[in-house]
Design a protein around this motif. Structure first.
Motif, PDB file in Angstrom:
ATOM      1  N   MET A 106      45.414 108.188  14.410  1.00 18.69           N
ATOM      2  CA  MET A 106      46.580 108.481  15.256  1.00 18.69           C
ATOM      3  C   MET A 106      47.182 109.838  14.898  1.00 18.69           C
ATOM      4  SD  MET A 106      48.183 107.083  17.763  1.00 18.69           S
ATOM      5  CE  MET A 106      48.963 108.428  18.671  1.00 18.69           C
ATOM      6  N   ALA A 107      47.290 110.117  13.615  1.00 13.33           N
ATOM      7  CA  ALA A 107      47.826 111.423  13.196  1.00 13.33           C
ATOM      8  C   ALA A 107      46.893 112.551  13.639  1.00 13.33           C
ATOM      9  CB  ALA A 107      47.991 111.437  11.680  1.00 13.33           C
ATOM     10  N   LEU A 129      42.942 102.350  19.158  1.00 15.88           N
ATOM     11  CA  LEU A 129      43.014 101.099  19.924  1.00 15.88           C
ATOM     12  C   LEU A 129      41.997 100.077  19.414  1.00 15.88           C
ATOM     13  CD1 LEU A 129      43.500 102.492  23.524  1.00 15.88           C
ATOM     14  CD2 LEU A 129      44.950 100.785  22.429  1.00 15.88           C
ATOM     15  N   SER A 130      40.812 100.539  19.091  1.00 15.61           N
ATOM     16  CA  SER A 130      39.785  99.616  18.584  1.00 15.61           C
ATOM     17  C   SER A 130      40.216  98.985  17.265  1.00 15.61           C
ATOM     18  CB  SER A 130      38.458 100.364  18.408  1.00 15.61           C
ATOM     19  OG  SER A 130      38.008 100.874  19.643  1.00 15.61           O
ATOM     20  N   CYS A 131      40.829  99.771  16.398  1.00 13.37           N
ATOM     21  CA  CYS A 131      41.332  99.220  15.128  1.00 13.37           C
ATOM     22  C   CYS A 131      42.399  98.159  15.382  1.00 13.37           C
ATOM     23  CB  CYS A 131      41.899 100.349  14.270  1.00 13.37           C
ATOM     24  SG  CYS A 131      40.658 101.487  13.625  1.00 13.37           S
ATOM     25  N   CYS A 213      38.025  96.653  24.153  1.00 12.87           N
ATOM     26  CA  CYS A 213      38.071  95.194  24.348  1.00 12.87           C
ATOM     27  C   CYS A 213      37.013  94.487  23.501  1.00 12.87           C
ATOM     28  CB  CYS A 213      37.857  94.871  25.824  1.00 12.87           C
ATOM     29  SG  CYS A 213      39.201  95.407  26.911  1.00 12.87           S
ATOM     30  N   LEU A 214      35.826  95.063  23.410  1.00  5.67           N
ATOM     31  CA  LEU A 214      34.769  94.435  22.610  1.00  5.67           C
ATOM     32  C   LEU A 214      35.092  94.466  21.120  1.00  5.67           C
ATOM     33  CD1 LEU A 214      31.600  95.821  24.459  1.00  5.67           C
ATOM     34  CD2 LEU A 214      32.575  93.517  24.607  1.00  5.67           C
ATOM     35  N   SER A 215      35.938  95.392  20.721  1.00 13.13           N
ATOM     36  CA  SER A 215      36.324  95.462  19.300  1.00 13.13           C
ATOM     37  C   SER A 215      37.062  94.207  18.860  1.00 13.13           C
ATOM     38  CB  SER A 215      37.194  96.697  19.058  1.00 13.13           C
ATOM     39  OG  SER A 215      36.484  97.880  19.357  1.00 13.13           O
ATOM     40  N   PHE A 216      37.771  93.562  19.772  1.00 10.47           N
ATOM     41  CA  PHE A 216      38.461  92.315  19.412  1.00 10.47           C
ATOM     42  C   PHE A 216      37.466  91.267  18.928  1.00 10.47           C
ATOM     43  CE2 PHE A 216      39.698  88.045  20.684  1.00 10.47           C
ATOM     44  CZ  PHE A 216      40.903  87.901  20.010  1.00 10.47           C
ATOM     45  N   VAL A 363      47.110 102.688  25.490  1.00  9.79           N
ATOM     46  CA  VAL A 363      46.292 102.722  26.708  1.00  9.79           C
ATOM     47  C   VAL A 363      46.876 103.730  27.699  1.00  9.79           C
ATOM     48  CG1 VAL A 363      45.584 101.379  28.719  1.00  9.79           C
ATOM     49  CG2 VAL A 363      45.404 100.379  26.431  1.00  9.79           C
ATOM     50  N   TRP A 364      48.185 103.757  27.791  1.00  9.11           N
ATOM     51  CA  TRP A 364      48.858 104.738  28.668  1.00  9.11           C
ATOM     52  C   TRP A 364      48.539 106.166  28.211  1.00  9.11           C
ATOM     53  CZ3 TRP A 364      53.570 107.528  27.163  1.00  9.11           C
ATOM     54  CH2 TRP A 364      54.115 108.288  28.194  1.00  9.11           C
TER      55      TRP A 364
END
Length: 407
Positions: A106-107, A129-131, A213-216, A363-364
């Motif tokens: 993120m940083a 997002l995957s994390c 989504c698959l990361s979940f 996501v936005w």
């Protein structure tokens, strides 16, 4: 052009000029600059101040729960020590590492937004997002496993040490996965449709979102492997903290044998203690005479009294031997253990809700990154969401040792 049209145009221009003067500046500014700001720097500073104020309220919100944790732990330390044995430290450690890595990405994403590296920005946002999804997948395994064991908050706590894995309960993991399954199918359909319609922008958005989504489910698989390997260790460790857990470690036959042996030992100990008294020696000496049946009956009555009491007999002495001064408390009763798990679900559940909120804004940002909305002057939204995400990670860094590590 007619005279009427000229008058109308002049009137409209006059109204527009009047409106511009009301705003205090003309409209010759970038699209990302709001009307009520004079410069991009002023807009960025205002937005960052607002974000910091929001984060302060978040810190105060979680501080209340941390205070509740400290108070209840001070009042019942043995309950927290015993119940924390059921929390899988491996799962907590994995989630800690995942969140720390997401803070790094993120940083890095904030920096890429400043340098207008859009491909890197999109990839880093997708990684963050995957994390987050891996974290939720691991947390789903943790929650469903505890719900299946009956390790619920106060009022719903049904854990039975003699039957730690009761059957007949709903498939909690499936219920937790259903929303993510539906979202994954929806994104996959969106990807196929956008590809067939040759809608490049939507296709570029759907690609990273499908990976997210698959990361979940990757997190679910990872949590399943780790949880299955440590369940036995949890039960063995927790067995030291409750009377009922002795049943889990010993069979019924062994328990019955131990109970009989302990009772016999207590009776023998009581009789031996009785025999040590000088009064008993005198009574036995007198009872040796077969004609003294009354004294023999009295002696037999005292022996039976010792057997019924199991440990001691209240006599005309000031001190009573064999009393229980302190007994080990079973911490796995609904009243005591429910308090711990109420705090556990409250703190980790609200943290998970913050993760979900972070996923929404990420996501936005991902969609706007693909649209290349950010530049050297306008990267505030990425920076603000980065601050929020770092706070979410920071809260988990405190939750992990407090709930999982401190014994």
């Amino acid at each position: 052009m007619s005279t009427t049209d000229v008058q109308t145009t002049e009137t409209g221009a006059s109204a527009s000029a009047s409106s511009d003067s009301t705003h205090g500046h003309d409209h010759d500014h970038p699209s990302f600059l709001a009307h009520h700001f004079d410069t991009p720097e002023q807009q960025f500073d205002s937005g960052k101040l607002g974000m910091w104020l929001f984060l302060v309220t978040e810190v105060l919100f979680f501080s209340g729960m941390f205070c509740a944790y400290a108070i209840f732990r001070m009042l019942r330390p043995e309950v927290f020590e015993g119940c924390s044995q059921f929390l899988n430290t491996k799962l907590g450690a994995i989630n800690t590492g995942v969140l720390l890595f997401s803070s790094l990405t993120m940083a890095w994403a904030v920096r890429c937004a400043q340098t207008e590296e859009y491909k890197k920005l999109t990839a880093l946002l997708a990684t963050t997002l995957s994390c987050a999804m891996v974290f939720l997948g691991v947390k789903s395994i943790e929650y469903s496993h505890k719900w299946g064991m009956g390790l619920n908050p106060a009022g719903l706590f049904t854990y039975d040490p003699a039957n730690p894995h009761p059957g007949g309960h709903p498939n909690y993991l499936l219920w937790l996965c259903i929303p993510f399954i539906a979202i994954t199918i929806g994104v996959a359909i969106w990807l196929v449709v956008s590809f067939l319609k040759k809608n490049t922008f939507q296709f570029e958005c759907a690609k990273p979102l499908l990976v997210v989504c698959l990361s979940f489910f990757a997190g679910v698989g990872l949590g399943t492997i780790l949880e299955s390997g440590e369940s036995a260790e949890h039960h063995a460790a927790a067995g030291d903290h409750g009377d009922g857990d002795a049943h889990a470690e010993h069979g019924d036959g062994d328990h019955a044998d131990h109970a009989v042996a302990d009772h016999d030992a207590d009776v023998d100990s009581a009789v031996a203690a009785m025999e040590d008294s000088g009064d008993l020696v005198a009574l036995e000496t007198l009872a040796a005479d077969e004609s003294n049946t009354g004294l023999q009956n009295q002696l037999d009555a005292r022996r039976r009294q010792y057997e019924v009491a199991g440990s001691s007999v209240v006599s005309d002495v000031d001190e009573v031997d064999g009393t229980i001064e302190k007994a080990t408390q079973n911490v796995f009763t609904p009243r005591t253990a429910g308090v711990f798990f109420s705090i556990y679900y409250c703190m980790t559940g609200i943290h998970a809700i913050h993760i979900l909120a972070g996923i929404g804004v990420l996501v936005w940002l991902l969609v706007r990154s693909i649209r290349q909305d950010f530049n050297r002057q306008y990267f505030g939204p990425v920076d603000y969401v980065g601050l929020y995400w770092h706070l979410v990670d920071l809260i988990w860094i405190y939750l992990f040792p407090l709930l999982y590590l401190i014994r």
